[in-house]
Scaffold this motif. Structure first.
Motif, PDB file in Angstrom:
ATOM      1  N   PRO A  77       0.826  -1.211   0.000  1.00 24.05           N
ATOM      2  CA  PRO A  77       0.000   0.000   0.000  1.00 24.05           C
ATOM      3  C   PRO A  77       0.864   1.266   0.000  1.00 24.05           C
ATOM      4  CG  PRO A  77      -0.883  -1.593   1.555  1.00 24.05           C
ATOM      5  CD  PRO A  77       0.446  -2.133   1.075  1.00 24.05           C
ATOM      6  N   GLY A  78       0.463   2.226  -0.835  1.00 25.80           N
ATOM      7  CA  GLY A  78       1.182   3.489  -0.913  1.00 25.80           C
ATOM      8  C   GLY A  78       2.359   3.468  -1.883  1.00 25.80           C
ATOM      9  N   PHE A  79       2.448   2.434  -2.752  1.00 23.99           N
ATOM     10  CA  PHE A  79       3.571   2.354  -3.688  1.00 23.99           C
ATOM     11  C   PHE A  79       3.527   3.502  -4.694  1.00 23.99           C
ATOM     12  CE2 PHE A  79       0.275   0.513  -6.219  1.00 23.99           C
ATOM     13  CZ  PHE A  79       0.642   0.719  -7.538  1.00 23.99           C
ATOM     14  N   ASP A  80       4.670   3.750  -5.333  1.00 24.92           N
ATOM     15  CA  ASP A  80       4.798   4.810  -6.331  1.00 24.92           C
ATOM     16  C   ASP A  80       4.693   4.179  -7.727  1.00 24.92           C
ATOM     17  OD1 ASP A  80       5.578   6.805  -8.085  1.00 24.92           O
ATOM     18  OD2 ASP A  80       7.415   7.324  -7.008  1.00 24.92           O
ATOM     19  N   PRO A  81       3.571   4.390  -8.442  1.00 28.56           N
ATOM     20  CA  PRO A  81       3.393   3.757  -9.758  1.00 28.56           C
ATOM     21  C   PRO A  81       4.486   4.137 -10.758  1.00 28.56           C
ATOM     22  CG  PRO A  81       1.345   4.778  -9.015  1.00 28.56           C
ATOM     23  CD  PRO A  81       2.410   5.181  -8.060  1.00 28.56           C
ATOM     24  N   LYS A  82       4.971   5.368 -10.704  1.00 29.03           N
ATOM     25  CA  LYS A  82       6.015   5.808 -11.631  1.00 29.03           C
ATOM     26  C   LYS A  82       7.304   5.015 -11.387  1.00 29.03           C
ATOM     27  CE  LYS A  82       8.627   9.774 -13.213  1.00 29.03           C
ATOM     28  NZ  LYS A  82       9.133  11.077 -12.886  1.00 29.03           N
ATOM     29  N   LEU A  83       7.664   4.838 -10.135  1.00 23.89           N
ATOM     30  CA  LEU A  83       8.865   4.076  -9.793  1.00 23.89           C
ATOM     31  C   LEU A  83       8.721   2.626 -10.253  1.00 23.89           C
ATOM     32  CD1 LEU A  83      11.609   3.752  -8.424  1.00 23.89           C
ATOM     33  CD2 LEU A  83      10.399   3.419  -6.263  1.00 23.89           C
ATOM     34  N   LEU A  84       7.550   2.033 -10.035  1.00 26.67           N
ATOM     35  CA  LEU A  84       7.313   0.655 -10.470  1.00 26.67           C
ATOM     36  C   LEU A  84       7.488   0.547 -11.982  1.00 26.67           C
ATOM     37  CD1 LEU A  84       6.449  -2.261 -10.028  1.00 26.67           C
ATOM     38  CD2 LEU A  84       4.068  -1.489 -10.180  1.00 26.67           C
ATOM     39  N   ARG A  85       6.957   1.480 -12.736  1.00 29.47           N
ATOM     40  CA  ARG A  85       7.081   1.491 -14.194  1.00 29.47           C
ATOM     41  C   ARG A  85       8.558   1.543 -14.601  1.00 29.47           C
ATOM     42  NH1 ARG A  85       4.465   5.970 -15.104  1.00 29.47           N
ATOM     43  NH2 ARG A  85       2.521   4.994 -14.537  1.00 29.47           N
ATOM     44  N   GLU A  86       9.325   2.401 -13.938  1.00 32.47           N
ATOM     45  CA  GLU A  86      10.750   2.529 -14.254  1.00 32.47           C
ATOM     46  C   GLU A  86      11.508   1.242 -13.934  1.00 32.47           C
ATOM     47  OE1 GLU A  86      12.024   5.975 -12.097  1.00 32.47           O
ATOM     48  OE2 GLU A  86      10.958   7.349 -13.424  1.00 32.47           O
ATOM     49  N   ILE A  87      11.168   0.614 -12.820  1.00 30.88           N
ATOM     50  CA  ILE A  87      11.830  -0.639 -12.433  1.00 30.88           C
ATOM     51  C   ILE A  87      11.554  -1.722 -13.469  1.00 30.88           C
ATOM     52  CG2 ILE A  87      11.808  -2.534 -10.756  1.00 30.88           C
ATOM     53  CD1 ILE A  87      11.346  -0.326  -8.600  1.00 30.88           C
TER      54      ILE A  87
END
Length: 98
Positions: free
Chosen positions: A83-93
């Motif tokens: 919960p509270g993850f950063d969607p932009k960071l996930l996309r970059e990863i």
């Protein structure tokens, strides 16, 4: 395709391969957007795309932040999304891993 631009990008792709850096760090260090890197890599080296495993999509809750979390497995790599993850960071990863 502009031959000069293609040659520039072919050189950049070789420099990345020789650097030993991840795509994200190499692009950041060279002030290049990762989406440009991936675009040119696909355009100039389409044969590498065939070597990649097929992606298997699964249903994900609309708002994972309201659940206890999910785990994404890419081969031996596991990404836990809480919960509270950063969607932009996930996309970059995921871009870096694929």
């Amino acid at each position: 395709m502009d031959k000069n631009l293609a040659e520039i990008w072919e050189q950049r792709l070789r420099e990345h391969e020789q650097s030993g850096q991840t795509i994200a760090s190499w692009c950041k260090h060279n002030n290049i957007r990762t989406n440009q890197f991936f675009y040119w890599r696909r355009k100039l080296r389409p044969e590498k795309k065939q070597d990649q495993p097929q992606i298997k999509w699964i249903a994900v809750p609309k708002n994972p932040a309201k659940t206890s979390g999910i785990t994404i497995t890419l081969g031996q790599i596991k990404i836990e999304i809480t919960p509270g993850f950063d969607p932009k960071l996930l996309r970059e990863i995921i871009e870096v891993l694929t």
